[in-house]
Motif scaffolding. Structure first.
Motif, PDB file in Angstrom:
ATOM      1  N   ASN A   1       1.365   6.200   0.966  1.00  0.00           N
ATOM      2  CA  ASN A   1       1.115   6.317   2.398  1.00  0.00           C
ATOM      3  C   ASN A   1       0.367   5.088   2.877  1.00  0.00           C
ATOM      4  OD1 ASN A   1      -2.052   7.117   2.837  1.00  0.00           O
ATOM      5  ND2 ASN A   1      -1.259   7.974   0.913  1.00  0.00           N
ATOM      6  N   CYS A   2       0.566   4.757   4.138  1.00  0.00           N
ATOM      7  CA  CYS A   2      -0.175   3.655   4.755  1.00  0.00           C
ATOM      8  C   CYS A   2      -0.021   3.776   6.257  1.00  0.00           C
ATOM      9  CB  CYS A   2       0.345   2.306   4.278  1.00  0.00           C
ATOM     10  SG  CYS A   2      -0.577   0.898   4.951  1.00  0.00           S
TER      11      CYS A   2
ATOM     12  N   SER B   1      -5.011   3.591   3.751  1.00  0.00           N
ATOM     13  CA  SER B   1      -4.280   4.407   2.775  1.00  0.00           C
ATOM     14  C   SER B   1      -5.246   5.423   2.175  1.00  0.00           C
ATOM     15  CB  SER B   1      -3.686   3.529   1.674  1.00  0.00           C
ATOM     16  OG  SER B   1      -2.616   2.755   2.150  1.00  0.00           O
TER      17      SER B   1
ATOM     18  N   LEU C   1       0.821  -1.210   0.000  1.00  0.00           N
ATOM     19  CA  LEU C   1       0.000   0.000   0.000  1.00  0.00           C
ATOM     20  C   LEU C   1       0.853   1.257   0.000  1.00  0.00           C
ATOM     21  CD1 LEU C   1      -2.859  -1.099   2.425  1.00  0.00           C
ATOM     22  CD2 LEU C   1      -2.926  -0.953  -0.067  1.00  0.00           C
ATOM     23  N   ASN C   2       1.966   1.231   0.696  1.00  0.00           N
ATOM     24  CA  ASN C   2       2.887   2.373   0.662  1.00  0.00           C
ATOM     25  C   ASN C   2       3.388   2.633  -0.741  1.00  0.00           C
ATOM     26  OD1 ASN C   2       3.380   3.908   3.046  1.00  0.00           O
ATOM     27  ND2 ASN C   2       4.220   2.068   4.016  1.00  0.00           N
TER      28      ASN C   2
END
Length: 381
Positions: free
Chosen positions: A362-363, A377, A356-357
């Motif tokens: 971002n996560c 996210s 997801l990052n």
């Protein structure tokens, strides 16, 4: 994934679905398909009306059609939207006439005018028992041949055949696959599905059809995820992706009285279970719901959702793989509005946080225990 298969004496090019998945070790047919087709070719090639259950990617249907010396009608029954997609695609790709192929979902009544019944043994033993129960009402003495990997055929599998059909026998193992032979009896034995049970710490009752994950009780992942669902009065458009019995969407409707929720799953039984659970527990919320059987979020409108909730699978049939989860994440990003959120739960060892990052930039971890982690996210502008 594309594979060239020799089935029933014919070369076939078969594609495993979804087409975009990149795991080159996975193919669209296996030794159990090959064993079953070769047996039919040798012993039952004159059968004209064949019922096929659980043909994962269309290998059986394609082979049965090209083997036939005359027009053969296949009734292809599957719970999986993706499996039906794959079968249609592989028939067309191999230039096989599909005019005598009928597709039924797992909730449909089986045809009675059948010469031969072929079953690819599913992973879910309860689902197999439900299918055998439906077969028990068909015309007596119709031959049933099931195939599966040796490790998937247990004593309990044979007991299930014996309970619903005539006494089963098994073949020798070939390439770690085995066949089960039986016959219909025309003595109907009732299925125990769908089943219902109270949802703990709520006033709700959940109903599950046979092929829905964790069909007899709330699975521990969903139980943990329920503690981290959004709430409030904003008119969010929410997607319960991979909805199963719809418990996550059900709780979301209860906590978000102005939200619209779309329940999406590739299983016909899952979507039916979700609809029945909203109808039973929150009938006034039905007008805020949509129920869709689909391949994840394929063909969904871009920039159309505020929130996607997801408990992604890490298997497809018997294969352990993360490509479905990755497809869910990628398509969720496409469907979310700017400022929208993907919120998921997953086993901690699967490292969805890194995925997801990379995808969203971002996560955030919003909850975890020894087994699961809940991640969020945001789609930033």
């Amino acid at each position: 994934m594309t594979t060239d298969a020799l089935l029933g004496g014919h070369d076939l090019t078969l594609h495993r679905f979804p087409l975009e998945q990149k795991n080159r070790s996975l193919q669209a047919w296996d030794a159990a398909d090959e064993y079953l087709i070769n047996y039919v070719l040798e012993h039952h090639n004159q059968a004209q009306r064949i019922l096929v259950l659980n043909d994962n990617f269309g290998a059986l249907t394609c082979a049965l059609k090209v083997m036939s010396v005359s027009e053969r009608h296949i009734t292809n029954v599957n719970d999986s939207y993706v499996s039906h997609q794959a079968c249609e695609y592989n028939l067309a790709n191999n230039q096989i006439n599909d005019s005598a192929v009928t597709y039924l979902d797992s909730l449909s009544e089986y045809p009675h005018n059948i010469d031969l019944i072929l079953i690819k043994i599913p992973k879910n033993a309860g689902f197999l028992a439900h299918q055998l129960a439906l077969l028990s009402s068909l015309t007596s003495e119709t031959k049933v041949i099931a195939s599966g990997k040796v490790k998937e055929i247990h004593s309990s599998t044979l007991k299930s055949f014996n309970h619903f059909l005539s006494e089963p026998t098994t073949s020798l193992a070939v390439k770690k696959a085995r066949l089960i032979f039986s016959k219909t009896t025309a003595k109907p034995v009732a299925s125990k599905f769908p089943v219902s049970w109270p949802l703990e710490k709520t006033e709700f009752t959940l109903t599950n059809h046979a092929n829905v994950f964790s069909r007899d009780s709330l699975d521990i992942g969903a139980r943990f995820f329920m503690n981290y669902l959004p709430q409030g009065k904003k008119p969010f458009k929410v997607i319960d992706l991979g909805c199963g019995n719809g418990v996550i969407g059900l709780i979301s409707l209860d906590k978000m009285p102005n939200a619209q929720v779309t329940f999406v799953d590739e299983s016909a039984m899952a979507v039916a279970s979700a609809k029945e659970n909203i109808t039973l527990n929150l009938p006034d919320a039905l007008e805020r719901c949509h129920f869709v059987q689909n391949d994840c979020l394929s063909d969904f409108t871009a920039d159309s959702a505020d929130l996607v909730l997801c408990n992604p699978p890490f298997h497809q049939a018997q294969a352990i793989t993360d490509h479905i989860a990755w497809q869910m994440f990628v398509q969720a990003k496409q469907v979310l509005k700017k400022g929208g959120e993907l919120r998921i739960i997953g086993n901690r060892h699967l490292d969805y946080q890194d995925k997801l990052n990379r995808l969203f930039g971002n996560c955030k971890v919003i909850g975890n225990n020894k087994k699961f982690t809940v991640l969020s996210s945001m789609l930033r502008g």
